[in-house]
Design a protein around this motif. Structure first.
Motif, PDB file in Angstrom:
ATOM      1  N   TYR A 176       0.849  -1.192   0.000  1.00  0.00           N
ATOM      2  CA  TYR A 176       0.000   0.000   0.000  1.00  0.00           C
ATOM      3  C   TYR A 176       0.882   1.238   0.000  1.00  0.00           C
ATOM      4  O   TYR A 176       1.833   1.339   0.790  1.00  0.00           O
ATOM      5  N   CYS A 177       0.581   2.193  -0.892  1.00  0.00           N
ATOM      6  CA  CYS A 177       1.306   3.453  -0.979  1.00  0.00           C
ATOM      7  C   CYS A 177       0.331   4.601  -0.826  1.00  0.00           C
ATOM      8  O   CYS A 177      -0.686   4.645  -1.524  1.00  0.00           O
ATOM      9  N   THR A 178       0.626   5.539   0.059  1.00  0.00           N
ATOM     10  CA  THR A 178      -0.151   6.769   0.162  1.00  0.00           C
ATOM     11  C   THR A 178       0.815   7.950   0.158  1.00  0.00           C
ATOM     12  O   THR A 178       1.804   7.953   0.896  1.00  0.00           O
ATOM     13  N   ILE A 209      -1.600  -4.704  -5.017  1.00  0.00           N
ATOM     14  CA  ILE A 209      -0.971  -3.399  -4.782  1.00  0.00           C
ATOM     15  C   ILE A 209      -2.044  -2.320  -4.827  1.00  0.00           C
ATOM     16  O   ILE A 209      -2.915  -2.349  -5.694  1.00  0.00           O
ATOM     17  N   CYS A 210      -1.958  -1.350  -3.918  1.00  0.00           N
ATOM     18  CA  CYS A 210      -2.829  -0.172  -3.969  1.00  0.00           C
ATOM     19  C   CYS A 210      -1.965   1.078  -3.889  1.00  0.00           C
ATOM     20  O   CYS A 210      -1.141   1.218  -2.987  1.00  0.00           O
ATOM     21  N   ALA A 211      -2.146   1.997  -4.859  1.00  0.00           N
ATOM     22  CA  ALA A 211      -1.499   3.306  -4.851  1.00  0.00           C
ATOM     23  C   ALA A 211      -2.596   4.352  -4.698  1.00  0.00           C
ATOM     24  O   ALA A 211      -3.492   4.436  -5.537  1.00  0.00           O
ATOM     25  N   ASN A 212      -2.510   5.145  -3.641  1.00  0.00           N
ATOM     26  CA  ASN A 212      -3.624   6.011  -3.276  1.00  0.00           C
ATOM     27  C   ASN A 212      -3.107   7.396  -2.881  1.00  0.00           C
ATOM     28  O   ASN A 212      -1.947   7.553  -2.504  1.00  0.00           O
ATOM     29  N   GLY A 233     -10.018  -3.635  -8.118  1.00  0.00           N
ATOM     30  CA  GLY A 233      -8.626  -3.877  -8.451  1.00  0.00           C
ATOM     31  C   GLY A 233      -8.077  -5.134  -7.824  1.00  0.00           C
ATOM     32  O   GLY A 233      -7.308  -5.070  -6.858  1.00  0.00           O
ATOM     33  N   GLY A 234      -8.448  -6.286  -8.386  1.00  0.00           N
ATOM     34  CA  GLY A 234      -7.952  -7.535  -7.832  1.00  0.00           C
ATOM     35  C   GLY A 234      -6.437  -7.600  -7.825  1.00  0.00           C
ATOM     36  O   GLY A 234      -5.828  -8.047  -6.852  1.00  0.00           O
ATOM     37  N   GLY A 235      -5.793  -7.162  -8.910  1.00  0.00           N
ATOM     38  CA  GLY A 235      -4.335  -7.133  -8.963  1.00  0.00           C
ATOM     39  C   GLY A 235      -3.781  -5.829  -8.434  1.00  0.00           C
ATOM     40  O   GLY A 235      -3.024  -5.805  -7.465  1.00  0.00           O
ATOM     41  N   ILE A 236      -4.156  -4.708  -9.087  1.00  0.00           N
ATOM     42  CA  ILE A 236      -3.654  -3.382  -8.728  1.00  0.00           C
ATOM     43  C   ILE A 236      -4.811  -2.402  -8.721  1.00  0.00           C
ATOM     44  O   ILE A 236      -5.645  -2.401  -9.635  1.00  0.00           O
ATOM     45  N   ALA A 237      -4.873  -1.539  -7.698  1.00  0.00           N
ATOM     46  CA  ALA A 237      -5.835  -0.437  -7.644  1.00  0.00           C
ATOM     47  C   ALA A 237      -5.076   0.876  -7.505  1.00  0.00           C
ATOM     48  O   ALA A 237      -4.150   0.981  -6.691  1.00  0.00           O
ATOM     49  N   VAL A 238      -5.462   1.877  -8.311  1.00  0.00           N
ATOM     50  CA  VAL A 238      -4.823   3.192  -8.301  1.00  0.00           C
ATOM     51  C   VAL A 238      -5.921   4.230  -8.167  1.00  0.00           C
ATOM     52  O   VAL A 238      -6.888   4.211  -8.934  1.00  0.00           O
ATOM     53  N   ASN A 239      -5.777   5.161  -7.209  1.00  0.00           N
ATOM     54  CA  ASN A 239      -6.861   6.089  -6.914  1.00  0.00           C
ATOM     55  C   ASN A 239      -6.335   7.484  -6.569  1.00  0.00           C
ATOM     56  O   ASN A 239      -5.191   7.648  -6.176  1.00  0.00           O
ATOM     57  N   ASP A 240      -7.201   8.469  -6.721  1.00  0.00           N
ATOM     58  CA  ASP A 240      -7.038   9.799  -6.143  1.00  0.00           C
ATOM     59  C   ASP A 240      -5.741  10.491  -6.581  1.00  0.00           C
ATOM     60  O   ASP A 240      -4.799  10.627  -5.813  1.00  0.00           O
ATOM     61  N   ASN A 241      -5.735  10.955  -7.840  1.00  0.00           N
ATOM     62  CA  ASN A 241      -4.634  11.779  -8.348  1.00  0.00           C
ATOM     63  C   ASN A 241      -3.282  11.066  -8.280  1.00  0.00           C
ATOM     64  O   ASN A 241      -2.250  11.686  -8.049  1.00  0.00           O
ATOM     65  N   SER A 242      -3.287   9.785  -8.525  1.00  0.00           N
ATOM     66  CA  SER A 242      -2.056   8.993  -8.483  1.00  0.00           C
ATOM     67  C   SER A 242      -1.653   8.629  -9.909  1.00  0.00           C
ATOM     68  O   SER A 242      -2.398   7.947 -10.603  1.00  0.00           O
ATOM     69  N   ASN A 243      -0.475   9.063 -10.313  1.00  0.00           N
ATOM     70  CA  ASN A 243      -0.054   8.936 -11.712  1.00  0.00           C
ATOM     71  C   ASN A 243       0.951   7.794 -11.858  1.00  0.00           C
ATOM     72  O   ASN A 243       2.145   8.004 -12.048  1.00  0.00           O
TER      73      ASN A 243
END
Length: 605
Positions: A176-178, A209-212, A233-243
């Motif tokens: 998880y990345c924030t 993986i989640c990038a948020n 996002g079973g494999g990867i989820a990317v949310n909220d202004n994450s490039n």
């Protein structure tokens, strides 16, 4: 004397070294070197702001309770391939807390060849610090966010790691990345789980993986397979202004209870996804392979999206309130209720260029593509072999443009619903002399090399050759653009032969499961030096004692390596092939000289 005791204040190393059956116990502030051996952690450990702790290869730390290691200074815990470092709960203890890199700790801290299991607050936490994590195995840990690794405002490196069987109550089962932009490369992210029992949090999702929250990680050469989320996002989820940038990755066999079986990106993100494969993913809602939702002007390029399923919309790809550019993608054998290959809803300027849709199925509308309340530009694209209601189904989308495409063998017609005026009505001929409509769409068999095996290169007599938009960039051979993903080079006989080969290395193995041998087959576009590596679920390379232990050169075409697992235990193994182009092999200069491809195999004895 049975033992000696050295105690150096409450701010220094507490070391109780036993010379009988007892093992040394450690707690408090540590500074200096922890020599090889087994230690019992009997309290929280800290590395002070001005302190350094070096953990030697061969150290095992067994935690007696829910204790943490907090780093305020510098930690160097790097084992070797044959002598790793281990952090885990002691026998009979359920879990420990975490290894935590605190704000202000050294950016030079490093974990390497380390095995971490049984943490209850993420195996590794990093706050405002750029640590390096390499060649580690992060397995069977849990947390609220980031079951394996949690990065907050951290831009470190996670490389050559195995992140498996971790669980997050909320987002990011594996990582998880924030507010973070780490480099994640050459990692295996496998069988992680997020949003357990419906846990949410903003951006909900990311089994692997989640990038948020304004995170922009680079994810390269990673295997993100067999992960599960009860959200998106079973494999990867990317949310909220994450490039995010995702390159040369696989996202296979993942599942999501909501949307984006393989990949889910939402809420004002600008991602680049290139040279990736998404297959056999599933979702209970939208986008079996990929789901982009709410202002995500993504670039999706040179990806293969196949054999995915969505209960609702977009078996391969779902586009909701967003306008990406999708180019050079193979989208085939996907299934959904609406839009077997691709579903578009309320999009104003989506572009689909040089793509191939084949064998997709919709239970209701749009076997290949469904455009719903959208304005989409489709050009230089093949749509063939669709089952369901039409190759493209138009619903309130008659301002879309479809030009210089090829449609063939689509069940119930090439176009259904309310298509743009005159689309599909034969009125003229194109530059090749083939009949076409006003938009230079043709309706002929594209003549793929071997579509059953997923080879969508064009045969030399394909009507798609030089039938693309003459205003498009020319093909690399200097001729008019061909229709579809792969161009057919016609400058010489030798080049014609090479164009039949896949643009990138592809791999498969049979039988799978196997006992004790399996054949790994691969295609090479040019003569290459090929190296096979096989890893177990803990990331250990098991090929050192298995032939071929070194790389071998192969000519262009279909090749095979037999792998013998006689000396291995039953289990899941990951194989990786690396192909380095041999000098003088004739590949176009624009193509990379090194290509990797990976797969999963199961040994059952």
């Amino acid at each position: 004397m049975r033992r000696s005791v050295l105690i150096v204040s409450c701010f220094s190393l507490l070391l109780i070294a036993a010379y009988s059956e007892a093992q040394p116990q450690i707690s408090g502030q540590l500074n200096g070197t922890l020599r090889a051996g087994t230690y019992i952690v009997v309290g929280d450990i800290e590395v002070g702001v001005t302190d350094s702790l070096i953990v030697e290869p061969g150290v095992t730390c067994l935690f007696d309770s829910i204790f943490s290691i907090r780093i305020y200074g510098y930690l160097y815990a790097v084992g070797t391939e044959t002598d790793s470092i281990i952090f885990r709960p002691n026998d009979g203890v359920e879990s420990f807390n975490s290894i935590i890199f605190q704000d202000g700790s050294s950016n030079n801290s490093e974990l390497g060849y380390t095995f971490i299991t049984g943490a209850a607050g993420s195996a590794i936490n990093a706050y405002y610090v750029n640590v390096t994590i390499s060649h580690c195995t992060i397995s069977a840990n849990r947390a609220n966010w980031g079951g394996g690794i949690y990065f907050s405002s951290s831009n470190g490196v996670i490389s050559d790691c195995v992140v498996t069987d971790n669980t997050a109550i909320h987002n990011g089962g594996g990582i998880y990345c924030t507010h973070s932009s780490p480099t994640i490369e050459n990692c295996i992210v496998l069988q992680n789980y997020s949003n357990y029992t419906g846990g949410n949090g903003s951006g909900r999702g990311g089994g692997g993986i989640c990038a948020n929250h304004v995170s922009s990680p680079s994810i390269t050469n990673c295997i993100v397979d067999d992960n599960v989320t009860e959200a998106n996002g079973g494999g990867i989820a990317v949310n909220d202004n994450s490039n995010v940038t995702i390159l040369n990755c696989t996202m296979n066999n993942n599942s999501a209870d909501s949307s984006g079986g393989g990949l889910y990106i939402s809420a004002n993100c600008t991602p680049v996804v290139r040279n990736c494969e998404m297959h056999s993913n599933s979702t209970e809602m939208n986008g079996g392979g990929i789901c982009l939702e709410t202002n995500v002007p993504a670039i999706i390029d040179s990806c293969t999206v196949h054999s995915n399923t969505a209960a609702w919309n977009g078996g391969g790809v779902a586009l909701l309130y967003t306008d990406p550019e999708i180019s050079r993608c193979e989208i085939y054998d996907n299934e959904a209720t609406h839009g077997g290959g691709l579903y578009s809803f309320k999009n104003d300027s989506t572009e689909i260029i040089h793509c191939t849709f084949s064998g997709n199925d919709a239970l209701q509308q749009g076997g290949g593509v469904e455009l719903d309340s959208s304005k989409v530009q489709i050009s230089n694209t093949i749509v063939e072999g669709s089952t369901g209601n039409g190759g493209i189904h138009f619903s309130d989308s008659d301002t879309s443009t479809v030009a210089y495409c090829d449609f063939h063998d689509n069940l119930n017609g090439d176009f259904t619903g309310t298509p743009p005026a005159n689309l599909g009505i034969i009125t003229t001929v194109n530059a090749n002399g083939d009949t076409c409509d006003d938009f230079f769409n043709i309706f002929l068999d594209p003549l793929f090399v071997d579509p059953v095996s997923g080879d969508f290169n064009l045969q030399e007599n394909s009507p798609c050759i030089d039938a693309g938009d003459p205003e498009s960039p020319q093909d690399p051979d200097g001729t008019v653009a061909d229709i579809g993903v792969h161009y057919y080079e016609i400058t010489s006989i030798r080049d014609q032969q090479e164009s039949h080969l896949p643009a990138m290395i592809s791999v498969s193995n049979y039988p799978n499961p196997f006992n004790p041998t399996t054949t790994i087959r691969f295609d090479l576009p040019v003569a290459s030096q090929v190296r096979l590596e096989v890893f177990d679920i803990n990331g250990r390379n098991v090929t050192s004692s298995q032939p071929p232990a070194t790389s071998n050169s192969y000519p262009p075409g279909k090749q095979a390596i037999t792998f013998d697992g006689s000396g291995l235990a039953s289990g899941i193994y990951i194989y990786r092939l690396t192909a380095d182009k041999l000098s003088g092999s004739g590949a176009p200069q624009a193509e990379p000289t090194t290509t990797t491809a990976s797969g999963k195999m199961v040994l059952i004895k």
